[in-house]
Design a protein around this motif. Structure first.
Motif, PDB file in Angstrom:
ATOM      1  N   SER A   1       7.071 111.877  15.253  1.00 57.06           N
ATOM      2  CA  SER A   1       6.157 112.221  14.154  1.00 57.06           C
ATOM      3  C   SER A   1       6.605 111.624  12.825  1.00 57.06           C
ATOM      4  CB  SER A   1       6.045 113.747  14.014  1.00 57.06           C
ATOM      5  OG  SER A   1       7.254 114.311  13.529  1.00 57.06           O
TER       6      SER A   1
ATOM      7  N   GLU B   1       4.505 110.774   9.306  1.00 55.36           N
ATOM      8  CA  GLU B   1       4.754 111.745   8.246  1.00 55.36           C
ATOM      9  C   GLU B   1       5.293 111.074   6.983  1.00 55.36           C
ATOM     10  OE1 GLU B   1       6.013 115.994   9.491  1.00 55.36           O
ATOM     11  OE2 GLU B   1       7.107 114.644  10.819  1.00 55.36           O
TER      12      GLU B   1
ATOM     13  N   ARG C   1       2.452 116.184  12.699  1.00 58.55           N
ATOM     14  CA  ARG C   1       3.507 116.695  13.569  1.00 58.55           C
ATOM     15  C   ARG C   1       2.918 117.321  14.826  1.00 58.55           C
ATOM     16  NH1 ARG C   1       8.895 120.279  12.093  1.00 58.55           N
ATOM     17  NH2 ARG C   1      10.032 119.591  13.920  1.00 58.55           N
TER      18      ARG C   1
ATOM     19  N   ARG D   1      13.889 116.040  10.213  1.00 54.28           N
ATOM     20  CA  ARG D   1      13.520 115.601  11.559  1.00 54.28           C
ATOM     21  C   ARG D   1      14.769 115.221  12.365  1.00 54.28           C
ATOM     22  NH1 ARG D   1      10.414 118.223  10.010  1.00 54.28           N
ATOM     23  NH2 ARG D   1       8.251 117.810   9.383  1.00 54.28           N
TER      24      ARG D   1
END
Length: 313
Positions: free
Chosen positions: A193, A197, A213, A155
């Motif tokens: 997100s 996650e 996501r 990410r």
């Protein structure tokens, strides 16, 4: 970006003021790890990072992590670890963003680069970035750490990629709507997100990562459009100033300005609003499919922003 203060009550149901106060202490302690605060040679990066963290912020990503951790029955300590890691990452990105954008103020006070200089600001951002990984290393379920670290890096890499695309757009180029969405998703959606996650992955719900996501990315686009509608005049003025100085006509990454440059759209503000509303509904829809009511926070955030955008002039 505009304040997210209206989201505070939305995320309050599972997040107490005590847990948020603990979060602040945790982040400051992690950032200060290894620094002796020697009065003869204080670390300016620690001082700058502490200054930035002390400026406030809504801690939306931390709240999302704490909410998800509670829904998924993670221990309070593990939920706090995920929250602090995500919030440190986000704040590192803000410090670096302000350098790139030359924004002189953040949260109503001088931004880090403006107060401490570019070099110290870069170091402060790097310090918070590194501190986020140190924080995650304290997660109690040790067997999960390789997956959690890999997800966090993925990410971060996405956010960096989006920033690079935005910074290195060729002169005299105008973004398409698809390109605009990709940049918004990469720069904002990735770190938005991440809290949900990480909690899902830690609790053994890896099958739900895609939905988390999708929800966060759709929300990120909707929020960016809401933000752009507030900043059209400011972004247009900044863009004009840059063009005069650099002899280029690169458009600011504002959806209204992008739509204005396309003769197919006679009412660019209305079209931008329509696109934003669609993405916020998509975020709400995706969030309802997440397990253990984890998506409640994102769903409520999306619908609250949908209403604000709907009534916006």
């Amino acid at each position: 970006m505009q304040t997210l203060s209206y989201l505070r009550p939305v995320l309050a149901s599972r997040v107490t003021s005590q847990s948020l106060a603990e979060l602040e202490r945790e982040m400051l302690a992690i950032v200060s790890t290894g620094d002796a605060f020697d009065s003869l040679a204080p670390c300016q990066a620690v001082a700058a990072a502490s200054y930035h963290l002390g400026s406030g912020g809504q801690r939306v990503r931390a709240r999302l992590a704490l909410h998800a951790g509670s829904c998924l029955s993670l221990t309070a300590k593990d939920a706090m670890t995920l929250a602090a890691a995500c919030e440190l990452l986000h704040n590192a990105s803000l410090v670096h963003d302000d350098i790139h954008d030359r924004d002189t103020h953040r949260r109503g006070q001088p931004s880090v680069w403006y107060k401490f200089g570019d070099e110290i600001a870069i170091c402060a951002g790097d310090l918070m970035l590194s501190a986020s990984y140190l924080c995650l290393s304290q997660f109690g379920r040790v067997a999960k750490l390789p997956e959690l670290f890999a997800l966090m890096h993925a990410r971060v890499a996405s956010a960096v990629r989006g920033q690079c695309v935005d910074l290195k757009r060729p002169r005299r180029s105008v973004l398409s709507i698809d390109e605009y969405k990709k940049i918004a998703v990469a720069k904002s959606g990735a770190l938005l997100s991440l809290p949900t996650e990480l909690a899902l992955l830690a609790a053994g719900h890896s099958h739900a990562l895609g939905l988390a996501r999708q929800a966060a990315e759709s929300f990120a686009i909707g929020y960016q459009i809401y933000d752009d509608l507030q900043d059209v005049e400011k972004d247009a003025a900044r863009n004009l100033q840059k063009n005069e100085k650099s002899n280029s006509n690169t458009s600011a990454c504002n959806i209204v300005l992008i739509l204005q440059a396309d003769s197919a759209y006679s009412r660019p503000r209305d079209e931008a609003k329509k696109i934003g509303l669609q993405h916020l509904l998509q975020a709400a829809s995706s969030s309802t499919k997440l397990p253990a009511r984890v998506g409640e926070a994102i769903h409520t955030m999306a619908m609250a922003l949908h209403e604000k955008l709907r009534i916006q002039e």
